[in-house]
Design a protein around this motif. Structure first.
Motif, mmCIF file in Angstrom:
data_model
loop_
_atom_site.group_PDB
_atom_site.id
_atom_site.type_symbol
_atom_site.label_atom_id
_atom_site.label_comp_id
_atom_site.label_asym_id
_atom_site.label_seq_id
_atom_site.Cartn_x
_atom_site.Cartn_y
_atom_site.Cartn_z
ATOM 1 N N GLU A 190 -6.375 -4.180 -18.300
ATOM 2 C CA GLU A 190 -5.242 -4.129 -17.386
ATOM 3 C C GLU A 190 -5.510 -5.053 -16.210
ATOM 4 O O GLU A 190 -6.659 -5.198 -15.772
ATOM 5 C CB GLU A 190 -5.010 -2.705 -16.858
ATOM 6 N N THR A 203 -5.483 -4.258 -9.347
ATOM 7 C CA THR A 203 -4.555 -3.845 -8.295
ATOM 8 C C THR A 203 -4.852 -4.511 -6.958
ATOM 9 O O THR A 203 -4.022 -4.437 -6.045
ATOM 10 C CB THR A 203 -4.596 -2.318 -8.119
ATOM 11 N N HIS A 204 -6.030 -5.101 -6.799
ATOM 12 C CA HIS A 204 -6.378 -5.842 -5.578
ATOM 13 C C HIS A 204 -6.842 -7.235 -5.996
ATOM 14 O O HIS A 204 -7.987 -7.450 -6.334
ATOM 15 C CB HIS A 204 -7.466 -5.124 -4.788
ATOM 16 N N ASP A 249 -1.049 -7.035 -5.865
ATOM 17 C CA ASP A 249 -1.294 -6.106 -6.972
ATOM 18 C C ASP A 249 -0.768 -6.741 -8.252
ATOM 19 O O ASP A 249 0.441 -6.789 -8.482
ATOM 20 C CB ASP A 249 -0.575 -4.789 -6.681
ATOM 21 N N LYS A 281 -1.323 -5.697 -11.341
ATOM 22 C CA LYS A 281 -0.879 -4.668 -12.277
ATOM 23 C C LYS A 281 0.576 -4.301 -12.039
ATOM 24 O O LYS A 281 1.377 -4.174 -12.971
ATOM 25 C CB LYS A 281 -1.769 -3.435 -12.164
ATOM 26 N N ALA A 282 0.925 -4.116 -10.772
ATOM 27 C CA ALA A 282 2.302 -3.805 -10.420
ATOM 28 C C ALA A 282 3.152 -5.057 -10.222
ATOM 29 O O ALA A 282 4.352 -4.942 -9.951
ATOM 30 C CB ALA A 282 2.328 -2.960 -9.143
#
Length: 607
Positions: free
Chosen positions: A248, A251-252, A306, A308-309
């Motif tokens: 994945e 996120t940072h 991020d 992932k988002a």
């Protein structure tokens, strides 16, 4: 080319510190280069000499993705006739015999430095990532895949060192990208050093073994994009991916980490005819373009997001320097590489620079009111319903690339303001070298900004008060006589208010912009500035074996302390830019090539 690029490894040296705070709140013959040293450009994969190779046999070629790209959604390479883009390079008049002799003598000296380093690397650290230039040891921070060898390929070719180049290419079969000693691989560093290095060496030489190696690395990197949203795992568990572990995106993630694929991936797709790499980088571009005007500083992107988002619009810190640099650098370069067939990169560049010129560039207070600019960082927020920005007047050696970026971008989009601003940023870096104790600027330093870019008069008290305030930050209050001792001990150049990082990493960014500005304007004074920079670096960083980074460039009582580190970009970037500074201007013309953030020249698509 920090390099995170900028140019070009520094992402982990600097990035680690940044993340800490983010999470708290955030070689040898004296010969002239032969005429064959002229690059032999190649536009396609079949145009090189009849050498074996051209296709990768790596296991990464046969990697089975969990999340394959639907062929119907694969972004194709752009088609159509490339645009006749504006010229970047100035017209250079014929030089005198005396000028030629002087220039070539300087070239030979720089080439001798390259040979010194290459011989030491070959003797002490062959096929390792880096030579330890004092002890003769070796380091492997970039996968253990011979980063210095790969980064040096095009420099050897450009300098006419064909025997050394051939030896290096012959050794490539020993580099195995299927395994690594690292638990985590930087996809950013792998792309700019290895993929960029192989592509540039292929574009220059036409040796298909180099293209095959580029495909091998490209296939490996592509596996890091095997995530549900096709955003890459930028700090990648290669061993886990090889075992089929689910991946994945993080996120940072730093902007430069996720944004520095487009040049290398597009060129690889063009050379192979396989659009998969182009598609991968364009998905990132699409995401970032969609959010460009929704950030806290519209037009620019924050340094952290991020993946992932797929959210890169919420962090308050905005900078053209460390952690973000190469994403911005690649915007005008992608427009040039594609022959203008990807106008979105021009649009993003112009929108970003409109904002950066307004908020990030500042004129520092100097004793002689120098007409210079520095690229700082901006904290953007909304407070009590009002939008406000806070300038962090920080100078970074890494951010010196901005001058060259604006000069190239300004020529491409025919914006004289960009060229003028780029010249002033470059002049700011030249000034920082000149006023520093050893003639070498530090990694990071602070200045006192003028309220206006039109300048400001020197204010001794304001300078002293600001420097004293910074010296007292987070500690006991310092008395005036103690401050005088501090200034003497630290050797702050007048105008600097602090030097929180006094290292010099053998970085290329300042000479990069001096070189580009010289090619854009033809200004002869830049040759003098570049040579002064080279002499200072050569004097203070030379070791018995090669050259070493400095721990503290303010030390003048004896030899400045060295770190026994010589990153691959010293041979891949810094020495290359110094050599090209004193070359004939048609050698790697900016109208035919673009440099990636590790200074690897890639062939432009021309009409």
């Amino acid at each position: 080319m920090f390099t995170i690029g900028r140019r070009k490894s520094s992402i982990y040296l600097i990035g680690g510190l940044v993340f800490f705070f983010v999470f708290l709140s955030y070689r040898h013959l004296d010969r002239d280069p032969p005429s064959s040293a002229r690059p032999r450009p190649q536009n396609g994969p079949s145009s090189g000499p009849d050498r074996p190779g051209g296709e990768s046999q790596s296991k990464w070629t046969h990697y089975k993705p969990r999340y394959p790209v639907d062929p119907a959604s694969m972004r194709p390479l752009p088609t159509g006739k490339p645009l006749a883009l504006p010229r970047i390079q100035a017209d250079f008049p014929p030089e005198t015999e005396a000028a030629r002799a002087d220039r070539e003598a300087k070239q030979r000296r720089i080439r001798d430095a390259m040979l010194k380093c290459w011989d030491a690397y070959r003797q002490h650290a062959w096929l390792h990532d880096e030579l330890r230039p004092i002890t003769g040891g070796r380091r492997d921070p970039f996968g253990g895949w011979g980063a210095t060898l790969v980064d040096s390929l095009d420099t050897l070719w450009i300098m006419g060192l064909r025997d050394e180049f051939d030896d290096a290419v012959a050794a490539l079969e020993k580099i195995n990208f299927e395994t690594t000693s690292l638990n985590e691989v930087s996809i950013f560093e792998t792309t700019i050093r290895y993929l960029g290095g192989f592509l540039a060496a292929y574009d220059l030489s036409g040796d298909k073994r180099l293209l095959a190696k580029a495909v091998e690395v490209g296939d490996m990197i592509y596996a890091a994009f095997d995530t549900p949203n096709r955003m890459p795992v930028v700090r990648w568990d290669l061993k886990g991916a090889a075992r089929g572990v689910k991946q994945e995106a993080g996120t940072h993630v730093l902007l430069a980490e996720i944004g520095t694929f487009a040049l290398e991936f597009t060129r690889l797709s063009v050379l192979t005819g396989n659009p998969k790499w182009f598609d991968a980088s364009e998905r990132i571009t699409d995401m970032l373009r969609a959010q460009q005007q929704t950030t806290r500083l519209p037009g620019m992107w924050p340094i952290l997001g991020d993946a992932k988002a797929m959210k890169f619009n919420d962090h308050p810190d905005h900078s053209l320097g460390a952690l973000a640099d190469s994403w911005y650098e690649y915007l005008p370069k992608m427009y040039a590489l594609s022959g203008g067939l990807l106008p979105v990169y021009r649009q993003m560049y112009e929108d970003a620079m409109d904002t950066a010129i307004r908020y990030n560039l500042f004129r520092p207070m100097t004793e002689t009111n120098e007409d210079i600019l520095v690229s700082g960082s901006v904290y953007a927020r909304t407070r009590d319903g009002k939008f406000e920005t806070i300038l962090k007047p920080e100078g970074q050696h890494l951010a010196c690339f901005v001058g060259g970026m604006l000069a190239v971008g300004g020529k491409l989009v025919q914006n004289q303001t960009h060229i003028d601003k780029g010249a002033k940023v470059t002049e700011g870096c030249i000034w920082s070298y000149k006023v520093s104790p050893l003639g070498i600027m530090p990694e990071v330093f602070y200045l006192l900004p003028c309220e206006s870019t039109s300048g400001c008069e020197w204010d001794e008290k304001k300078w002293r008060d600001t420097a004293l305030e910074k010296a007292n930050f987070g500690g006991e209050m310092m008395k005036e006589d103690e401050f005088e001792s501090l200034i003497k001990q630290k050797r702050f150049p007048r105008g600097f208010t602090s030097i929180p990082d006094s290292r010099y990493h053998l970085r290329p960014e300042a000479i990069e912009s001096v070189f580009i500005l010289y090619r854009v304007t033809g200004r002869k004074d830049l040759l003098e500035a570049a040579w002064d920079m080279y002499l200072a670096i050569d004097k203070h960083t030379r070791t018995e074996l090669a050259y070493s980074a400095l721990i503290d460039m303010t030390v003048t009582d004896g030899k400045a302390p060295m770190s026994d580190v010589m990153e691959s970009f010293w041979m891949g970037e810094t020495l290359k830019y110094f050599y090209l500074m004193f070359s004939e201007p048609d050698l790697i013309s900016l109208d035919e090539w673009v440099f990636n953030t590790e200074a690897h020249p890639l062939k432009r698509v021309l009409p």
